[in-house]
Enzyme design. Sequence first.
Site, PDB file in Angstrom:
ATOM      1  N   CYS A  68       1.089  -1.483  -0.107  1.00 12.46           N
ATOM      2  CA  CYS A  68      -0.081  -0.068  -0.089  1.00 12.46           C
ATOM      3  C   CYS A  68       0.635   1.247   0.030  1.00 12.46           C
ATOM      4  CB  CYS A  68      -1.135  -0.094   1.037  1.00 12.46           C
ATOM      5  SG  CYS A  68      -0.041   0.184   2.955  1.00 12.46           S
ATOM      6  N   ASP A  94      28.281   1.232 -11.700  1.00 11.22           N
ATOM      7  CA  ASP A  94      27.416   2.503 -10.601  1.00 11.22           C
ATOM      8  C   ASP A  94      28.277   1.873  -9.659  1.00 11.22           C
ATOM      9  OD1 ASP A  94      26.914   4.594  -9.271  1.00 11.22           O
ATOM     10  OD2 ASP A  94      24.856   4.033  -9.722  1.00 11.22           O
TER      11      ASP A  94
END
Length: 415
Positions: A207, A339
């Site tokens: 949620c 990265d």
Amino acid sequence: MPLRAKVASSVSRTAAALSRAAGRGDGSVIGGWIGLKIDPDLLAHLSTGRAIALVSGTNGKTTTTRLTTAAVGVLGRVATNSFGANMPTGHTSALAKAGSTPYAVLEVDEHYLAQVLEATDPHVVALLNLSRDQLDRAKEVAMMAQLWRAALVRHPDVRVVANADDPMVVWAACPPADPAQGHVPPHVTWFSAGQRWHDDSWVCPECGSTIQRSGEQWWCTGCPLRRPEPQWTVEDDGVLDPTGAWHKIQLQLPGKVNLGNAATALAVAAEFGVRPVDAVSRLGTVTSVAGRYAQVDRDGRNIRLLLAKNPASWLEAFDMADVAPTLLSINARDPDGLDTSWLFDVDFSPLAGRQVLITGDRAYDLAVRLDVNGVPFRHVRTFDEAVRAVPPGRLEVIANYTAFQDIRAELDRVN
């Protein structure tokens, strides 16, 4: 197997053997690659008739696979991809090399879990953890949890052994039932292996509300998602099983994280009917895993190798390492992710007060990070220079994936 699969399997074994004989590696990828070119369904054919466990997660899957293989070995011969080749080519090569075995325990790269579930029809799947890793080319953590969840919906009969301490894993392991589509929740056994790294699980994947924590417990502030009660837990230097019996674990592997891996291995083995009391002694036979935790003596130094490939695993590596001279090595090649900004998510302050050496392709990135943390260091250009730079005694080596393999090669590919 069909004739085509038999030919493909034979060629796979031969290619792998030639690769080893030529010193080009252990053959765990090339054999499977050639076999699948001949028969794209070879992995499915090789899986037929075996009771299979799949082990997946961001961290710890190679070690947990090795421990699980040892535990399931109580029952008979077990095929496994013991060198960490965890994509379908590696699985195919491992099964072809093993020949006919009643059991298989396979480490699976988290991105390939859905594909390997489809091909192998496993008896049980172990879900360890999810955290950020190689984000320049890999999926974000919540996306990976969604892929796992969708895969389990398609395989409701598979038994799941999952980490109750990781909200992302709990959400992935509990897809909702949909009677209209014939979907039922999977059977889930929960283990508690701990989760020291929380920075990838503060937001509920269901949620979007905040995840709150208190001690071992966690819960979503906006929906019913919360930590389930685990049936397998680490307690002191042992593991509690679902009956409440406590089993002392004596490992040759360092760190509390490996007690969690041992608990996972016992939980998976139990799904095959292995009693913990029969398996615990076998866990102590695992000394190193594809070079991880290996100890090598050179020029009066005892060198121990620790692999750390992302922020969560660096945190665990610092916990495992002795307070001793420490070599850190960082590369940014394709298998590592290009990265290196994730270095700023790692707290290097536990290294303060010890002799720290740095090396690798991206040693200067590491130098900036250590400087920010106020940790003094010395840059060395080669592994031999690092060995000469420290006094006789223990040298801890912590390296990310390709840097680890470079150093392992310097030590004659120690296993």
